[in-house]
Design a protein around this motif. Structure first.
Motif, PDB file in Angstrom:
ATOM      1  N   TRP A   1      -5.064  -4.176  -1.537  1.00 53.69           N
ATOM      2  CA  TRP A   1      -5.833  -3.111  -0.892  1.00 53.69           C
ATOM      3  C   TRP A   1      -6.122  -1.646  -1.747  1.00 53.69           C
ATOM      4  O   TRP A   1      -5.755  -1.540  -2.716  1.00 53.69           O
ATOM      5  CB  TRP A   1      -4.657  -2.648   0.064  1.00 53.69           C
ATOM      6  CG  TRP A   1      -4.613  -3.613   1.040  1.00 53.69           C
ATOM      7  CD1 TRP A   1      -3.684  -4.635   1.144  1.00 53.69           C
ATOM      8  CD2 TRP A   1      -5.338  -3.495   2.394  1.00 53.69           C
ATOM      9  NE1 TRP A   1      -3.987  -5.452   2.131  1.00 53.69           N
ATOM     10  CE2 TRP A   1      -4.882  -4.618   3.128  1.00 53.69           C
ATOM     11  CE3 TRP A   1      -6.273  -2.658   3.085  1.00 53.69           C
ATOM     12  CZ2 TRP A   1      -5.200  -5.110   4.289  1.00 53.69           C
ATOM     13  CZ3 TRP A   1      -6.699  -3.161   4.106  1.00 53.69           C
ATOM     14  CH2 TRP A   1      -6.404  -4.268   5.065  1.00 53.69           C
ATOM     15  N   THR A   2      -7.214  -1.152  -1.356  1.00 50.96           N
ATOM     16  CA  THR A   2      -7.624  -0.061  -2.224  1.00 50.96           C
ATOM     17  C   THR A   2      -7.366   1.336  -1.173  1.00 50.96           C
ATOM     18  O   THR A   2      -8.143   1.356  -0.034  1.00 50.96           O
ATOM     19  CB  THR A   2      -8.931   0.048  -2.789  1.00 50.96           C
ATOM     20  OG1 THR A   2      -8.924  -0.990  -3.507  1.00 50.96           O
ATOM     21  CG2 THR A   2      -9.283   1.316  -3.403  1.00 50.96           C
ATOM     22  N   VAL A   3      -6.857   2.340  -1.532  1.00 49.15           N
ATOM     23  CA  VAL A   3      -6.494   3.524  -0.832  1.00 49.15           C
ATOM     24  C   VAL A   3      -7.796   4.274  -0.657  1.00 49.15           C
ATOM     25  O   VAL A   3      -8.399   4.510  -1.670  1.00 49.15           O
ATOM     26  CB  VAL A   3      -5.560   4.394  -1.166  1.00 49.15           C
ATOM     27  CG1 VAL A   3      -5.373   5.480  -0.206  1.00 49.15           C
ATOM     28  CG2 VAL A   3      -4.014   3.479  -1.019  1.00 49.15           C
ATOM     29  N   GLN A   4      -8.215   4.723   0.369  1.00 47.86           N
ATOM     30  CA  GLN A   4      -9.662   5.518   0.444  1.00 47.86           C
ATOM     31  C   GLN A   4      -9.312   6.743   1.056  1.00 47.86           C
ATOM     32  O   GLN A   4      -8.353   7.066   1.595  1.00 47.86           O
ATOM     33  CB  GLN A   4     -10.599   4.918   1.523  1.00 47.86           C
ATOM     34  CG  GLN A   4     -10.728   3.255   1.137  1.00 47.86           C
ATOM     35  CD  GLN A   4     -11.672   3.175   0.006  1.00 47.86           C
ATOM     36  OE1 GLN A   4     -12.245   4.224  -0.516  1.00 47.86           O
ATOM     37  NE2 GLN A   4     -12.059   1.791  -0.527  1.00 47.86           N
TER      38      GLN A   4
ATOM     39  N   HIS B   1      -9.982  -3.186   7.426  1.00 46.64           N
ATOM     40  CA  HIS B   1      -9.536  -1.933   7.275  1.00 46.64           C
ATOM     41  C   HIS B   1      -8.329  -1.743   7.658  1.00 46.64           C
ATOM     42  O   HIS B   1      -7.635  -2.728   8.529  1.00 46.64           O
ATOM     43  CB  HIS B   1     -10.612  -1.179   7.963  1.00 46.64           C
ATOM     44  CG  HIS B   1     -11.848  -1.163   7.791  1.00 46.64           C
ATOM     45  ND1 HIS B   1     -12.538  -0.181   6.751  1.00 46.64           N
ATOM     46  CD2 HIS B   1     -13.069  -2.062   8.155  1.00 46.64           C
ATOM     47  CE1 HIS B   1     -13.880  -0.363   6.871  1.00 46.64           C
ATOM     48  NE2 HIS B   1     -14.245  -1.359   7.345  1.00 46.64           N
TER      49      HIS B   1
ATOM     50  N   TRP C   1       3.380   7.728   5.691  1.00 44.79           N
ATOM     51  CA  TRP C   1       2.329   6.901   5.441  1.00 44.79           C
ATOM     52  C   TRP C   1       2.922   5.322   5.912  1.00 44.79           C
ATOM     53  O   TRP C   1       3.768   4.764   5.460  1.00 44.79           O
ATOM     54  CB  TRP C   1       2.461   6.437   3.736  1.00 44.79           C
ATOM     55  CG  TRP C   1       1.433   5.581   3.435  1.00 44.79           C
ATOM     56  CD1 TRP C   1       1.506   4.224   2.792  1.00 44.79           C
ATOM     57  CD2 TRP C   1       0.001   5.961   2.973  1.00 44.79           C
ATOM     58  NE1 TRP C   1       0.341   3.801   2.494  1.00 44.79           N
ATOM     59  CE2 TRP C   1      -0.701   4.679   2.620  1.00 44.79           C
ATOM     60  CE3 TRP C   1      -0.686   6.901   3.400  1.00 44.79           C
ATOM     61  CZ2 TRP C   1      -1.961   4.726   2.495  1.00 44.79           C
ATOM     62  CZ3 TRP C   1      -2.102   7.158   3.364  1.00 44.79           C
ATOM     63  CH2 TRP C   1      -2.942   5.828   2.718  1.00 44.79           C
TER      64      TRP C   1
ATOM     65  N   HIS D   1      -6.434   5.502   5.313  1.00 42.22           N
ATOM     66  CA  HIS D   1      -7.276   4.680   5.146  1.00 42.22           C
ATOM     67  C   HIS D   1      -7.179   3.907   3.963  1.00 42.22           C
ATOM     68  O   HIS D   1      -7.130   4.522   2.945  1.00 42.22           O
ATOM     69  CB  HIS D   1      -8.950   5.355   5.696  1.00 42.22           C
ATOM     70  CG  HIS D   1      -9.770   4.055   5.720  1.00 42.22           C
ATOM     71  ND1 HIS D   1     -11.205   4.138   5.158  1.00 42.22           N
ATOM     72  CD2 HIS D   1      -9.818   2.788   6.042  1.00 42.22           C
ATOM     73  CE1 HIS D   1     -11.908   3.292   5.373  1.00 42.22           C
ATOM     74  NE2 HIS D   1     -11.154   2.250   5.884  1.00 42.22           N
ATOM     75  N   ALA D   2      -7.137   2.387   4.167  1.00 40.19           N
ATOM     76  CA  ALA D   2      -7.228   1.647   2.881  1.00 40.19           C
ATOM     77  C   ALA D   2      -8.284   0.429   3.408  1.00 40.19           C
ATOM     78  O   ALA D   2      -8.514   0.000   4.588  1.00 40.19           O
ATOM     79  CB  ALA D   2      -5.884   1.316   2.670  1.00 40.19           C
ATOM     80  N   THR D   3      -8.918  -0.275   2.400  1.00 38.85           N
ATOM     81  CA  THR D   3      -9.525  -1.258   2.645  1.00 38.85           C
ATOM     82  C   THR D   3      -9.179  -2.724   1.574  1.00 38.85           C
ATOM     83  O   THR D   3      -8.713  -2.245   0.654  1.00 38.85           O
ATOM     84  CB  THR D   3     -11.165  -0.916   2.260  1.00 38.85           C
ATOM     85  OG1 THR D   3     -11.243  -0.393   0.788  1.00 38.85           O
ATOM     86  CG2 THR D   3     -11.647   0.015   3.204  1.00 38.85           C
ATOM     87  N   SER D   4      -9.417  -3.727   2.254  1.00 38.72           N
ATOM     88  CA  SER D   4      -9.437  -4.911   1.416  1.00 38.72           C
ATOM     89  C   SER D   4     -10.154  -6.048   1.536  1.00 38.72           C
ATOM     90  O   SER D   4     -10.874  -6.040   2.614  1.00 38.72           O
ATOM     91  CB  SER D   4      -7.772  -5.388   1.937  1.00 38.72           C
ATOM     92  OG  SER D   4      -7.736  -6.743   1.267  1.00 38.72           O
TER      93      SER D   4
ATOM     94  N   ASP E   1      -1.886   7.784  -1.889  1.00 37.00           N
ATOM     95  CA  ASP E   1      -2.358   8.102  -3.022  1.00 37.00           C
ATOM     96  C   ASP E   1      -2.471   9.730  -2.971  1.00 37.00           C
ATOM     97  O   ASP E   1      -3.175  10.235  -2.006  1.00 37.00           O
ATOM     98  CB  ASP E   1      -3.909   7.585  -3.143  1.00 37.00           C
ATOM     99  CG  ASP E   1      -4.534   8.097  -4.574  1.00 37.00           C
ATOM    100  OD1 ASP E   1      -4.087   8.941  -4.994  1.00 37.00           O
ATOM    101  OD2 ASP E   1      -5.461   7.185  -4.734  1.00 37.00           O
TER     102      ASP E   1
ATOM    103  N   VAL F   1       0.706  -1.140  -0.148  1.00 41.54           N
ATOM    104  CA  VAL F   1       0.012  -0.019   0.050  1.00 41.54           C
ATOM    105  C   VAL F   1       0.809   1.213  -0.064  1.00 41.54           C
ATOM    106  O   VAL F   1       1.775   1.329   0.766  1.00 41.54           O
ATOM    107  CB  VAL F   1      -0.836   0.155   1.183  1.00 41.54           C
ATOM    108  CG1 VAL F   1      -2.000   1.070   1.144  1.00 41.54           C
ATOM    109  CG2 VAL F   1      -1.397  -1.345   1.548  1.00 41.54           C
TER     110      VAL F   1
END
Length: 328
Positions: free
Chosen positions: A191-194, A162, A147, A182-185, A130, A127
């Motif tokens: 993982w997708t950065v939020q 999360h 980060w 915040h990132a989610t998976s 972004d 991760v």
């Protein structure tokens, strides 16, 4: 307490195995460096085990810097350890590189079947920040690209995972851009950065974030040593562990020497905090504390408890008299 005669110990995190034993993972660096400020670029991830969170037996290091060239070939920093649905253990950690002089932080993953032997998952970071929402390296604004300190937990409604991170917003006064990244998976691997789970509230950074439900109250715990902030350890009450977090309502947890504390289950259905002892009388100590029993009080936030389990009244008064957050 965990004190190593030849190494400083600082940020830590914990996992409990099937036997009930506790595993502590922590940053460590040799005292032969003499100056503790040099420890960060020499950090490895140490490992110890305990039955009571007080007496520890040292085990081999869990993770060290990768061979160069690599994104984590300078040092491995703070993370967390969770058990996946496949019964394997996942350690999310911060890495920095020699090529970037340790200024750019990224998150990686190592995996283990037994909590003892760890293998990196691939050769790339898992991760990264972004720029849509987060500040990248800009020496005119801040001294590093923040980060780090991933804290991973399962979504309480079963919707994946999360990750919370120490991060900074793209805009605002430079000294106060700290936010909860915040990132989610769906699976701990992709993982997708939020967008951040907080807005800037005057803190330079919000380090070593963690969420837990203490005495029925969802809490965000973080610490800071940057910006115009006297207190160093803070808690934020919220509606649920997934946020959003109103950092402007943060309440300090008063302790003169503790930094980077972690909430751990302790005692009968209770909680304790374990952190590292930072500076005492101006000298860096670098050891892990014994657990401090804590509870939540609506007026004062997170407070130490007395041996009979009731809130320490002196600390209640001290907490309620302190200001909430720095002016932004």
């Amino acid at each position: 307490m965990l004190r190593l005669p030849d190494h400083w110990v600082w940020d830590s995190w914990y996992a409990q195995d099937d036997s009930g034993a506790w595993h502590a993972f922590f940053l460590r660096a040799s005292r032969a460096l003499l100056d503790p400020e040099r420890r960060h670029h020499r950090a490895t991830i140490g490992h110890a085990v305990s039955d009571d969170l007080r007496s520890w037996r040292l085990l081999p290091d869990a993770l060290v810097a990768a061979d160069a060239p690599a994104w984590d070939d300078l040092a491995t920093w703070t993370g967390c350890t969770v058990r996946g649905p496949d019964a394997r253990w996942y350690m999310f950690y911060t890495g920095v590189s020699r090529a970037e002089r340790g200024l750019v932080q990224r998150v990686g993953l190592a995996v283990s079947d037994d909590l003892i032997t760890w293998h990196r998952h691939g050769t790339e970071p898992l991760v990264e920040a972004d720029p849509t929402w987060y500040e990248l390296l800009d020496p005119t604004a801040w001294y590093e690209q923040a980060w780090r300190d991933p804290w991973v937990f399962a979504d309480p409604d079963g919707d994946g995972w999360h990750m919370l991170l120490t991060a900074r917003a793209r805009t605002g006064p430079a000294e106060g851009r700290g936010v909860i990244g915040h990132a989610t998976s769906p699976d701990l691997l992709t993982w997708t950065v939020q967008p951040p789970l907080s807005t800037p509230a005057g803190f330079g950074h919000l380090e070593v974030p963690q969420v837990a439900v203490v005495d029925g109250q969802p809490l965000l715990l973080f610490c800071t040593n940057a910006g115009a902030v006297e207190d160093r350890v803070w808690v934020v009450p919220g509606a649920g562990v997934t946020g959003h977090w109103d950092v402007a309502s943060a309440q300090p947890f008063p302790h003169p020497h503790l930094y980077a504390p972690r909430l751990v289950p302790y005692g009968r259905d209770g909680w304790g905090v374990i952190g590292f002892v930072d500076r005492v009388d101006g000298a860096f100590v670098g050891e892990l504390s014994d657990p401090i029993p804590v509870g939540y009080h609506p007026a004062a936030g997170l407070v130490a408890r007395t041996p009979d389990g009731t809130p320490d009244q002196a600390l209640l008064w001290s907490s309620s008299q302190r200001s909430a957050v720095p002016s932004s």
